[in-house]
Design an enzyme around this catalytic site. Structure first.
Site, short mmCIF file in Angstrom:
data_model
loop_
_atom_site.label_atom_id
_atom_site.label_comp_id
_atom_site.label_asym_id
_atom_site.label_seq_id
_atom_site.Cartn_x
_atom_site.Cartn_y
_atom_site.Cartn_z
N SER A 14 0.81 -1.21 0.00
CA SER A 14 0.00 0.00 0.00
C SER A 14 0.85 1.26 0.00
CB SER A 14 -0.94 0.00 1.20
OG SER A 14 -0.21 -0.08 2.42
N GLY A 140 6.55 9.72 9.45
CA GLY A 140 5.55 10.68 9.89
C GLY A 140 4.14 10.14 9.75
N ALA A 144 -1.21 5.34 3.83
CA ALA A 144 -1.19 5.21 2.37
C ALA A 144 -2.56 5.51 1.77
CB ALA A 144 -0.74 3.81 1.98
N LYS A 195 6.27 3.62 17.73
CA LYS A 195 4.85 4.00 17.91
C LYS A 195 3.92 2.85 17.55
CE LYS A 195 4.35 4.44 13.32
NZ LYS A 195 3.36 3.84 12.42
N THR A 252 -1.44 6.69 14.24
CA THR A 252 -1.42 5.22 14.27
C THR A 252 -2.29 4.66 15.38
OG1 THR A 252 0.86 5.39 13.47
CG2 THR A 252 0.13 3.23 14.17
N SER A 258 -4.87 2.08 10.51
CA SER A 258 -3.70 1.52 11.18
C SER A 258 -3.83 0.01 11.35
CB SER A 258 -3.53 2.16 12.56
OG SER A 258 -2.59 1.45 13.34
N ARG A 259 -2.91 -0.71 10.73
CA ARG A 259 -2.92 -2.17 10.86
C ARG A 259 -2.66 -2.59 12.31
NH1 ARG A 259 1.43 -3.11 6.02
NH2 ARG A 259 0.45 -1.74 4.47
N ASN A 260 -1.75 -1.87 12.97
CA ASN A 260 -1.40 -2.21 14.35
C ASN A 260 -2.60 -2.02 15.27
OD1 ASN A 260 1.74 -2.61 14.34
ND2 ASN A 260 1.32 -0.87 13.00
N VAL A 283 1.16 -6.76 6.59
CA VAL A 283 2.21 -6.79 7.61
C VAL A 283 1.84 -5.86 8.76
CG1 VAL A 283 4.63 -6.26 8.10
CG2 VAL A 283 4.01 -7.38 5.95
N GLU A 285 3.77 -4.29 11.56
CA GLU A 285 5.16 -4.09 11.96
C GLU A 285 5.35 -4.10 13.47
OE1 GLU A 285 7.86 -4.04 10.29
OE2 GLU A 285 7.66 -3.03 8.36
#
Length: 352
Positions: A14, A140, A144, A195, A252, A258-260, A283, A285
């Site tokens: 992405s 920053g 995406a 973060k 985030t 936010s994937r996290n 992914v 991270e």
């Protein structure tokens, strides 16, 4: 650099796709390296990356392919947009093909798990210290999904060379994508990586049904942890008050892009780590970074209680509610002591 020149983007996820669209919109010829021919062919045929960034139409001057040397040939700049755990592998394969003098910009946010190195040090180890003058890191608050749609965004680019930082600034800057420079490579890298751990925590809290108070506490105390470890590793504490620190932390921890955060929500709702990661399908991270940061903290003698509890939830099976209770019942603290002591702004002998 002239806009007629070619930019290579390594990674067709992405973020790589969004940056390819941004650069192509400025007139650069952009070639994107993808691992899978199926993905490259789909991008070229449909003019969008339906798998990782659906709905963002790519200009005709974006082309994807799997031939890495061909993507890199004659590139004036190379953007590494692969996950942090793949950075060394892709860098090692790419280095012999990167044109002499081409600028290298890394946009991954992570710490190499085995070596515990930030990615700039991975680059220096593979390319040589003398090549750091053409290496920059971009970080920053920049999802995406929003960058690809042209939503106003501000980021920061860091390099040991101000010439390189300003060249990267010029490469990416648009009316909707504002780029600042910063000489603190360590701080910008660590802020972007660490973060993600806190975003997992705020997601877990949300999944447990907790509210804004809890998330605000995690973000604020999480920033203190990030700053302590960053300073122990040579970063400037002021960097964590900027876009790569608090800016990226806010976006985030609060956005459903936010994937996290999304993975954390699923864990808070009772899913195992593997199930949560499968539900995100990209992914995350922060999972690898949690392991790396915990080891770095132990090595540096830095206290990171939130990171420690998230590690126990992710990898030791601790119930999330127990982790929250552990954080809430820690011994008494004075809010400013920990960061101020690390920064040399407070000394115990001056009194509490």
């Amino acid at each position: 650099m002239s806009v007629e020149q070619k930019v290579a983007v390594l990674g067709a996820g992405s973020w790589g796709t969004a940056l390819a669209a941004l650069l192509a919109g400025k007139g650069y010829r952009v070639e994107v390296w993808a691992r899978r021919q199926e993905l490259a062919s789909t991008i070229n045929a449909e003019r969008q990356n339906r798998r990782y960034l659906p709905g963002v139409i790519l200009p005709p001057n974006v082309r994807a392919q799997v031939d890495l040397p061909a993507v890199l040939e004659n590139a004036c700049a190379v953007v590494f947009a692969v996950p942090s755990h793949a950075f060394r592998e892709v860098l090692r394969a790419a280095l012999p093909c990167i044109p002499k003098g081409a600028m290298i910009v890394n946009v991954a946010k992570g710490i190499e798990e085995g070596s515990l190195l930030p990615l700039s040090r991975v680059f220096a180890g593979e390319a040589g210290e003398e090549e750091l003058g053409r290496y920059a890191v971009l970080s920053g608050p920049s999802h995406a999904e929003e960058v690809g749609r042209g939503i106003p965004t501000a980021v920061v680019v860091a390099s040991t060379s101000m010439t390189c930082a300003e060249a990267a600034q010029d490469l990416f800057m648009t009316a909707a994508f504002r780029v600042y420079t910063n000489p603190d490579v360590a701080g910008v890298e660590l802020g972007g990586a660490l973060k993600n751990i806190i975003a997992l925590g705020t997601g877990i809290a949300e999944g447990l049904g907790f509210g804004d108070n809890t998330k605000a506490a995690l973000m604020t105390r999480g920033l203190a942890e990030i700053t302590r470890l960053g300073m122990a590793l040579g970063a400037n504490p002021l960097t964590f008050a900027g876009l790569a620190g608090v800016g990226d932390l806010i976006v985030t921890c609060t956005s459903m892009h936010s994937r996290n955060r999304r993975a954390g929500i699923e864990i808070g709702r009772g899913k195992k780590l593997e199930e949560a990661l499968a539900s995100v399908q990209m992914v995350v991270e922060g999972v690898r970074t949690t392991r790396a940061a915990r080891l770095l903290a132990a090595r540096c003698g830095v206290e990171m209680p939130i990171t420690e509890q998230i590690y126990r939830v992710l990898f030791e099976g601790m119930p999330p509610r127990e982790a929250v209770a552990n954080l809430m019942t820690r011994g008494r603290r004075r809010e400013m002591e920990e960061v101020a002591l690390a920064a040399g702004l407070w000394r115990p002998e001056r009194g509490r």
